[in-house]
Motif scaffolding. Sequence first.
Motif, PDB file in Angstrom:
ATOM      1  N   THR B 326       0.840  -1.196   0.000  1.00 10.83           N
ATOM      2  CA  THR B 326       0.000   0.000   0.000  1.00 10.83           C
ATOM      3  C   THR B 326       0.876   1.246   0.000  1.00 10.83           C
ATOM      4  O   THR B 326       1.839   1.326   0.760  1.00 10.83           O
ATOM      5  CB  THR B 326      -0.892   0.019   1.256  1.00 10.83           C
ATOM      6  OG1 THR B 326      -1.473  -1.267   1.419  1.00 10.83           O
ATOM      7  CG2 THR B 326      -1.977   1.074   1.143  1.00 10.83           C
ATOM      8  N   ALA B 327       0.527   2.192  -0.849  1.00  2.00           N
ATOM      9  CA  ALA B 327       1.272   3.442  -0.886  1.00  2.00           C
ATOM     10  C   ALA B 327       0.351   4.551  -1.357  1.00  2.00           C
ATOM     11  O   ALA B 327      -0.606   4.318  -2.095  1.00  2.00           O
ATOM     12  CB  ALA B 327       2.463   3.327  -1.823  1.00  2.00           C
ATOM     13  N   VAL B 328       0.634   5.742  -0.887  1.00  3.83           N
ATOM     14  CA  VAL B 328      -0.154   6.893  -1.328  1.00  3.83           C
ATOM     15  C   VAL B 328       0.781   8.076  -1.452  1.00  3.83           C
ATOM     16  O   VAL B 328       1.753   8.205  -0.707  1.00  3.83           O
ATOM     17  CB  VAL B 328      -1.291   7.187  -0.322  1.00  3.83           C
ATOM     18  CG1 VAL B 328      -0.755   7.547   1.043  1.00  3.83           C
ATOM     19  CG2 VAL B 328      -2.200   8.314  -0.817  1.00  3.83           C
ATOM     20  N   PHE B 329       0.555   8.919  -2.439  1.00  7.27           N
ATOM     21  CA  PHE B 329       1.248  10.198  -2.475  1.00  7.27           C
ATOM     22  C   PHE B 329       0.360  11.245  -3.121  1.00  7.27           C
ATOM     23  O   PHE B 329      -0.678  10.925  -3.714  1.00  7.27           O
ATOM     24  CB  PHE B 329       2.614  10.106  -3.182  1.00  7.27           C
ATOM     25  CG  PHE B 329       2.557   9.787  -4.656  1.00  7.27           C
ATOM     26  CD1 PHE B 329       2.491  10.800  -5.611  1.00  7.27           C
ATOM     27  CD2 PHE B 329       2.617   8.473  -5.094  1.00  7.27           C
ATOM     28  CE1 PHE B 329       2.462  10.496  -6.969  1.00  7.27           C
ATOM     29  CE2 PHE B 329       2.585   8.169  -6.460  1.00  7.27           C
ATOM     30  CZ  PHE B 329       2.513   9.183  -7.392  1.00  7.27           C
ATOM     31  N   LYS B 330       0.760  12.477  -2.944  1.00  2.00           N
ATOM     32  CA  LYS B 330       0.013  13.609  -3.498  1.00  2.00           C
ATOM     33  C   LYS B 330       0.944  14.307  -4.462  1.00  2.00           C
ATOM     34  O   LYS B 330       2.142  14.425  -4.185  1.00  2.00           O
ATOM     35  CB  LYS B 330      -0.351  14.555  -2.358  1.00  2.00           C
ATOM     36  CG  LYS B 330      -1.174  15.765  -2.760  1.00  2.00           C
ATOM     37  CD  LYS B 330      -1.542  16.584  -1.532  1.00  2.00           C
ATOM     38  CE  LYS B 330      -0.673  17.822  -1.386  1.00  2.00           C
ATOM     39  NZ  LYS B 330      -0.838  18.825  -2.442  1.00  2.00           N
ATOM     40  N   ALA B 398      -6.865   8.863  -0.847  1.00  4.21           N
ATOM     41  CA  ALA B 398      -5.823   8.465   0.101  1.00  4.21           C
ATOM     42  C   ALA B 398      -6.309   7.445   1.135  1.00  4.21           C
ATOM     43  O   ALA B 398      -5.611   6.487   1.451  1.00  4.21           O
ATOM     44  CB  ALA B 398      -5.263   9.699   0.802  1.00  4.21           C
TER      45      ALA B 398
END
Lengths: 446, 446
Positions: B326-330, B398
């Motif tokens: 799992t990964a998230v970025f903006k 997110a």
Amino acid sequence: MKFIIIGGDAAGMSAASRAKRNRPDMDVIVLEKTFDVSYSACGMPYNLADSKRSMDDLVVRQADVFRDRQKIDLRTGHLVEAIDINRKAVRGTKHDGSKFELPYDKLLLATGASPVIPKLPGFDLLGVTNMKSLDDGRIIKQFITDNKVKNVVVIGMGYIALEMCEAFRALGIEVDMIKPRSVFIPWMNDKLASAIKTEVENNNVRIYLGHSIEKIVKTEDGLKVICRNLDLSCQMVFVAVGISPNSQLAQDAGLELGPSGSISVDKTLCTSNPDIYAAGDCADAYHVVTGRKTWIPVALRANRGGWAVADNVTGVKAELQGVAGTAVFKVFDIQVARTGLGMDEAKELDFEPVEAVIESRSRAHAHPGSSSILVQMVGDRKSGRLIGVQMVGKEGVAHRINAAAVALHAGMTVDEFVQSDLAYAPPFSPVWDPMLTAANQLLKRI
Amino acid sequence: MKFIIIGGDAAGMSAASRAKRNRPDMDVIVLEKTFDVSYSACGMPYNLADSKRSMDDLVVRQADVFRDRQKIDLRTGHLVEAIDINRKAVRGTKHDGSKFELPYDKLLLATGASPVIPKLPGFDLLGVTNMKSLDDGRIIKQFITDNKVKNVVVIGMGYIALEMCEAFRALGIEVDMIKPRSVFIPWMNDKLASAIKTEVENNNVRIYLGHSIEKIVKTEDGLKVICRNLDLSCQMVFVAVGISPNSQLAQDAGLELGPSGSISVDKTLCTSNPDIYAAGDCADAYHVVTGRKTWIPVALRANRGGWAVADNVTGVKAELQGVAGTAVFKVFDIQVARTGLGMDEAKELDFEPVEAVIESRSRAHAHPGSSSILVQMVGDRKSGRLIGVQMVGKEGVAHRINAAAVALHAGMTVDEFVQSDLAYAPPFSPVWDPMLTAANQLLKRI
């Protein structure tokens, strides 16, 4: 094959559309008592808040689209008054007063739910409102404009009451909220409920708890809500003390009823009569945490139920495993979400509930714009299972709850859930997501 | 009992703190080569974007707090150069040039990872930067101020490159991004990757794909990145072409290595030597979808790994089941999230992947402020399992990904996931959450 659907809202129209998609040759007839079908009822408070928008904006699909493009025989202004299960027919009255009778092969009850109106004097006065249908929304909007409403008394403090109170404030209307019980949000952990109460009061809403209402009376310049020790004057009253399933037709036909008088259905959404299905706010469901029947009227379940019935009626076997009791609402700048059981509900059943209540942040250490997130997490000491989560905060609450909902469906233990690889980036979360922080705490206690 | 930890960042300090909490009598020594411990490395791009903030804001806990309050023997400026597994000792050099040797009973390698620097001419020039340690961040911040940097070339297009490109633009700096490969985000579905590319370009970043870099040269007024058919002039170069695990110490000591040269550990985080553990960006992990070893360096895993090692070292048995990826970025106004496997990864393993790519909305029908959400969902035709989700959108991405992450941990099939009772309210979602819409589509194909 004649498939008759009573009720043209979420469950009914979902079923009608899918039945026609599955089997274009099927004769699908929808009988709707009003002239509105397929609208976003949940959008009404937000529509109300914007005086420039018409309630008709909430119509997702016009009746003619269902008729012309989807070939659904949609009959509005058709009130069904009886089901004859022996002759397999429904009877009722049209809007013009004429009677109708229609035979069915398969029948779907998608009759929804209605607001509970206390049986007290004055609740039938002009200006005493409630909201379920689009017409209710239109009436309120018009009443506010026509009477230049400056103050409202809201009776009840559930999520509809709270959403409406935000809408009224957005229109510059003064709001008093009142209810007989002394607890603000009874199903919620005290600390979380208190954060919501503070937010509501910070938006200049006066909250009166523990006041039994005796009556509403008309005054020279409006209305007065009369309680034992308190009178509240206003121009409009909004009543939101709960809703109840529209199951009278089913009851009269001898169908089995479930919790709160909802229509009892099995996992295929079939009632106690093999040719009659029920879906949406009028029907019950299995709870994935308890395995027992429950009645939780929400929009997703209605849409999903409509589809499942259409599948079963057209020969595509569909079973719904049940609901987790997931819900979310916004009130002013606060998001409130829950899934599964609270402590009280869990205690009443066969659980040995243990809770952790934590305060965390919506963003990473040192990331600007961070705000508080409160999480209550409930586990069952006997099984180790995660059985419920509640959450309150200004951001990152509404979608975060879904991870817990999925865990409830999967029957995860707290020990398993705490290992979840949840997303982290500074604008969105601390490294340990608030839900993991809660799970870490709960694990120590369980 | 002497517990030595090499590396004083997320994994190392988490382990040290928890070991002292579990066993206050334990001798816990942390050897950190720099003078910074316990800082939010992921916060550096956001800190950089705000010229008023100091990089020191990112320090979560000062070294003295660990020393004085937690009684951790934290030794900064201590570079470990060798592990003697026979004598159970570590050797190294202090910041002042003097040597040290310390015996251990249990050892934790929390040595992290380092940016990959291409072995090409000019990558050692002043003004060619990269970012891993807080000092790297300080250097970049200072360089921008001192040289009044007006344009930067970013080499690489991973999430650090993208976050930094947003930070540079926030400072009014012109940005050119360049990389040798012709695909913008190779692990991502085309449609989703293209939405991100558009967002980046709309923020006046020029993207150059498929340009092999030959060298960087110094010019009269700055630097020039020289490619086969393209020269890009700038005042600063930022290199973010990937990171690799700091596993040299482990390799020299004969410990088993895992994917990408990371240190191989079992579920208790123990290496091939029973007295040596590894955690954080230097160690590998099991992937919950594939059951195989993988190397995915993220902050949560480092913190969680540190805790697990501390537990195991202090006699509280802890096993980590693995990561879901799992990964998230903006990047600018776009949120990007993923969990599990993409199509290419799944094809390379034993899966028969099927995907659904859908476009939905972030809010309900007719709710103002709604924006597009793209979801790619991947299932395995053989097992019916959900094996990956990618998502791109301006809001609601997110935290939404976490529901899919939990489903991966639980090993849910698409058929099971589609039944999830996800939250709905008009400000937050359509009635059918975008993830359910994707799951509904995927179910038809799988």
